[in-house]
Design a protein around this motif. Structure first.
Motif: not given
Length: 128
Positions: A57-62
């Motif tokens: 998963e991406t930093v954006g989704s985190l």
């Protein structure tokens, strides 16, 4: 295909055994293992909570998941990780692994101060 010590023996094999031997010999790549979900503990202004993330998963989704739990908009989050805690780096499209996070890690999330938000918006003006 050289099968090491297998090539010196007379083996009568069924198809599954042959495939196993080829995998052991490195002729067939290993199938990727199913990865378990990641659990990250998050300490924020509203208390402590856990997030479940899948590997990759991406930093954006985190940031989006943290926003759902904490109420802090993603662009106003300051995320600290590690010991000693350092600010999370990486673009919104970087994977959580590329950002240096590990499974089970504790994150500390604070809201960027109002005066810092103004400074950030001055650096990245948007068309109104």
């Amino acid at each position: 295909v050289h099968l090491g010590w297998y090539s010196r023996r007379s083996i009568s094999c069924t198809l599954p055994h042959v495939l196993l031997l080829l995998v052991l010999a490195g002729s067939i790549p290993h199938l990727p293992a199913m990865s378990a979900p990641w659990t990250l503990a998050v300490q924020g202004p509203t208390g402590r909570f856990q997030l479940q993330l899948s590997q990759g998963e991406t930093v954006g989704s985190l940031r989006a998941k943290i926003s759902e739990k904490s109420g802090i908009k993603p662009e106003w989050q300051k995320i600290l990780a590690g010991f000693p805690p350092v600010q999370l780096k990486g673009s919104e499209f970087a994977s959580i692994e590329e950002a240096g996070l590990t499974n089970g890690e504790m994150l500390r999330v604070t809201e960027i101060a109002e005066n810092e938000r103004c400074a950030l918006s001055d650096l990245n003006p948007t068309d109104a």
